[in-house]
Structures are given as C-alpha cells and as structure tokens.
Design an enzyme around this catalytic site. Structure first.
Site, PDB file in Angstrom:
ATOM      1  N   PRO A   2       0.820  -1.203   0.000  1.00 10.13           N
ATOM      2  CA  PRO A   2       0.000   0.000   0.000  1.00 10.13           C
ATOM      3  C   PRO A   2       0.854   1.253   0.000  1.00 10.13           C
ATOM      4  O   PRO A   2       1.804   1.378   0.764  1.00 10.13           O
ATOM      5  CB  PRO A   2      -0.782  -0.099   1.303  1.00 10.13           C
ATOM      6  CG  PRO A   2      -0.350  -1.339   1.960  1.00 10.13           C
ATOM      7  CD  PRO A   2       0.891  -1.806   1.318  1.00 10.13           C
ATOM      8  N   GLU A   3       0.502   2.166  -0.877  1.00  8.97           N
ATOM      9  CA  GLU A   3       1.118   3.483  -0.914  1.00  8.97           C
ATOM     10  C   GLU A   3       0.067   4.485  -0.450  1.00  8.97           C
ATOM     11  O   GLU A   3      -0.996   4.103   0.013  1.00  8.97           O
ATOM     12  CB  GLU A   3       1.606   3.800  -2.334  1.00  8.97           C
ATOM     13  CG  GLU A   3       2.568   2.755  -2.886  1.00  8.97           C
ATOM     14  CD  GLU A   3       3.064   3.078  -4.288  1.00  8.97           C
ATOM     15  OE1 GLU A   3       3.232   4.263  -4.596  1.00  8.97           O
ATOM     16  OE2 GLU A   3       3.287   2.132  -5.070  1.00  8.97           O
ATOM     17  N   LYS A  54       2.609   6.840   4.932  1.00  9.40           N
ATOM     18  CA  LYS A  54       1.946   5.554   4.697  1.00  9.40           C
ATOM     19  C   LYS A  54       1.503   4.904   5.995  1.00  9.40           C
ATOM     20  O   LYS A  54       1.087   3.746   6.006  1.00  9.40           O
ATOM     21  CB  LYS A  54       2.889   4.610   3.940  1.00  9.40           C
ATOM     22  CG  LYS A  54       3.280   5.103   2.557  1.00  9.40           C
ATOM     23  CD  LYS A  54       4.301   4.197   1.902  1.00  9.40           C
ATOM     24  CE  LYS A  54       4.934   4.869   0.683  1.00  9.40           C
ATOM     25  NZ  LYS A  54       6.094   4.129   0.183  1.00  9.40           N
ATOM     26  N   ARG A 274      14.783  -1.210  -7.269  1.00  8.75           N
ATOM     27  CA  ARG A 274      13.348  -1.447  -7.456  1.00  8.75           C
ATOM     28  C   ARG A 274      13.017  -1.516  -8.939  1.00  8.75           C
ATOM     29  O   ARG A 274      13.595  -0.796  -9.752  1.00  8.75           O
ATOM     30  CB  ARG A 274      12.524  -0.303  -6.834  1.00  8.75           C
ATOM     31  CG  ARG A 274      12.875   0.022  -5.401  1.00  8.75           C
ATOM     32  CD  ARG A 274      12.619  -1.134  -4.465  1.00  8.75           C
ATOM     33  NE  ARG A 274      11.248  -1.586  -4.502  1.00  8.75           N
ATOM     34  CZ  ARG A 274      10.255  -1.070  -3.777  1.00  8.75           C
ATOM     35  NH1 ARG A 274      10.476  -0.084  -2.960  1.00  8.75           N
ATOM     36  NH2 ARG A 274       9.044  -1.557  -3.874  1.00  8.75           N
TER      37      ARG A 274
END
Length: 284
Positions: A2-3, A54, A274
């Site tokens: 989740p961002e 977050k 990433r």
DNA sequence: TATAATGTTAGACT
DNA sequence: AAGTCTAACATTAT
C-alpha cells in the site's frame, strides 16, 4: 504494497466505522508485532483515524467511565487511570499488509497477524510477509506534519530540496522524509505523466520540470484515491474489494507494451533496487 | 528452482 | 560529514 492512495482509502473507510467504538480485545497473533502492545488499549474508545505518510494512526481516547468503575476502588487510583491522554495505535502495512473489517463469525483468513475486536466487528491485520508493524504509544506531543502530496507538492520546494543531489529523481520522490506516501507504482506513474526520465539526477531537473512533477502528482494521486487504490495483485480495501486505479496505469507493469502517449515501447529496468517502468521515448 | 514482489532501514562504501 | 548503494527482513506466487 500500500502506498498513499491505498492507505488513504483505508483511513477514510476506518473513519466511517471506528470513531466511538470501544476496543473490546486485541489479539497479537505474530510475536514480531510486539507482545503486550495491545493490552493497554482495551476499554478505550476510538477518537479518529489519520494517515501520516503511509502510516495509519488510530487515536484512542481515555478509558471509558464504566470500565474503570471497579467496585470499592480507591478514588485516587480511578482518577489516575483517567488522567492519561490516551494512546495512538500506529500501523504500517509495509509490503503485503492489509486491513480487513470482519463482521460475520467466519474463521480468520490465512496470515491474520492481529485482531482488534469492537462491538460492531473485528479489524484484522493480514500480512503474509510479516513486515507490517504495530505500535501502541501513549499520546504525546503531536508529530511534525510530513509533506502531504495530496495537498500539493510545491515544485519550488522540491527543487530546493533536490539541490545538486545526484540521487535518481524516482528515488528522491520515494524518500519518505521528503515526500511522504509515494511508493514504486506512483513514482513510476507520476514521472511518466511528467515526461521525466526516472534516472535523471534529482538536482538536474529544471524548474518547469518540477512543475510538471507537481501537476502530475495532483492528477495521479487524487484519482487513485477516488479509485480506492491500485489492485495489481493482492491489494483490497477494508471490505475486501479491489481498487479500480489499475485501469489508469500508463507504465507500471506494462513492460514491452505501447506507450499510450507517444506509441513508444515501455521499458523496464532496476533502479535503486526497485523495478522501474518508463517510456524511453517520451520521458526525457 | 530461481526470481521478483506496491517498504524501510542498518551498515558499508564513497 | 553527507550522499549513495546494498543487503536484509519473511513469505508467496510465477
């Protein structure tokens, strides 16, 4: 996973349910989350739920009057219990954490790591990879607000902070101390929208390019919130429903497909460890 | 079986 | 000292 948009979605949904609800029980099923952290929340009412970056912060108030009226207690003690300022339960979902509001009596789903019971239902933390964190801290001084990209990312500030840094701009946008809430999906999408190559040293962006980044964030993040997040694998909202924002993705996971803006071929590479998707043809 | 996964951070290296 | 990079965390899915 989740961002910001996903966490914002959960916070809004929690805020529609939890305020006024009393914590009846807290069960920590994964010792990594800390042992007695939940005990002190029991008997208290939820005040409100906030997002900070977050993190999900559940503000929990003083103990309810009835619950500390044990018979024959000396008044001093009762008073002491009710003098505290309450607690904040802080949850960070990290990579695979989810929250789920369970209102029926079915058994707990696999990978349930924490259960907070209220009279209206149970709040479950589900997390296969066990990176999520949970802390119950007594409420202290308010934390300084983090830059909230939902309220705008002033291009000027970004340029100032970037200075002469050589850190790739994508990594820069994902630095939670600078911009709180952007993760891998939205960093890729924002930079594509802004026509900026994710590898560019952050200090090399011109003022008008930071303005494009600002505008891109102002389009992409609120739309993702309105869509209740991006479901590309296991993201679900508080009620187990998929988000809709995956329909709007222009680059993320579109490796080898056609750029909808310029017709170029979406590329993939690793940047700062990433996965990074971008269009080499129109992101300069 | 090898690889990658929507996050963060400690420690190593410049 | 400050900036940057890498590995590690734990587990599943492809």
């Amino acid at each position: 996973m989740p961002e910001l948009p996903e966490v914002e979605t959960l916070c809004r949904q929690l805020n529609a349910i939890l305020p006024g609800e009393k914590v009846l029980a807290v069960e920590i099923l994964d010792p990594r989350l800390g042992e007695g952290e939940g005990e002190r929340l029991i008997g208290r009412k939820i005040a409100a739920v906030y997002r900070r970056g977050k993190s999900i912060r559940i503000e929990i108030g003083k103990r309810d009057r009835l619950s500390d009226m044990s018979p024959e207690t000396d008044r001093g003690k009762v008073k002491k219990i009710r003098m505290d300022k309450g607690f904040t339960a802080e949850l960070h979902l990290r990579m695979t954490g989810r929250l789920f509001w369970q209102t029926d009596a079915t058994s707990l789903p696999p990978y349930t790591r924490l259960v907070m019971t209220f009279s209206a239902g149970k709040l479950l933390l589900i997390d296969p990879r066990r990176f999520a964190t949970f802390h119950a801290r007594s409420r202290g001084a308010a934390l300084p607000p983090l830059a909230n990209p939902l309220e705008g990312l002033p291009a000027r500030r970004l340029g100032e902070i970037a200075g002469m840094r050589r850190l790739p701009v994508k990594h820069f946008l994902m630095d939670q101390r600078i911009v709180a809430g952007i993760g891998n999906i939205y960093a890729c999408e924002i930079l594509h929208h802004a026509c900026v190559d994710p590898r560019r040293p952050s200090g090399s962006l011109a003022a008008n390019e930071w303005r494009k980044v600002e505008k891109a964030a102002a389009v992409i993040l609120p739309r993702a919130v309105a869509c209740r997040g991006t479901t590309v694998s296991d993201w679900r909202d508080l009620f187990g429903i998929s988000g809709e924002n995956q329909k709007h993705l222009k680059v993320y996971l579109r490796d080898g497909e056609t750029c909808r803006r310029c017709g170029g071929k979406i590329g993939y590479m690793k940047l700062s460890g990433r996965g990074t998707w971008f269009c080499p043809a129109c992101q300069k």
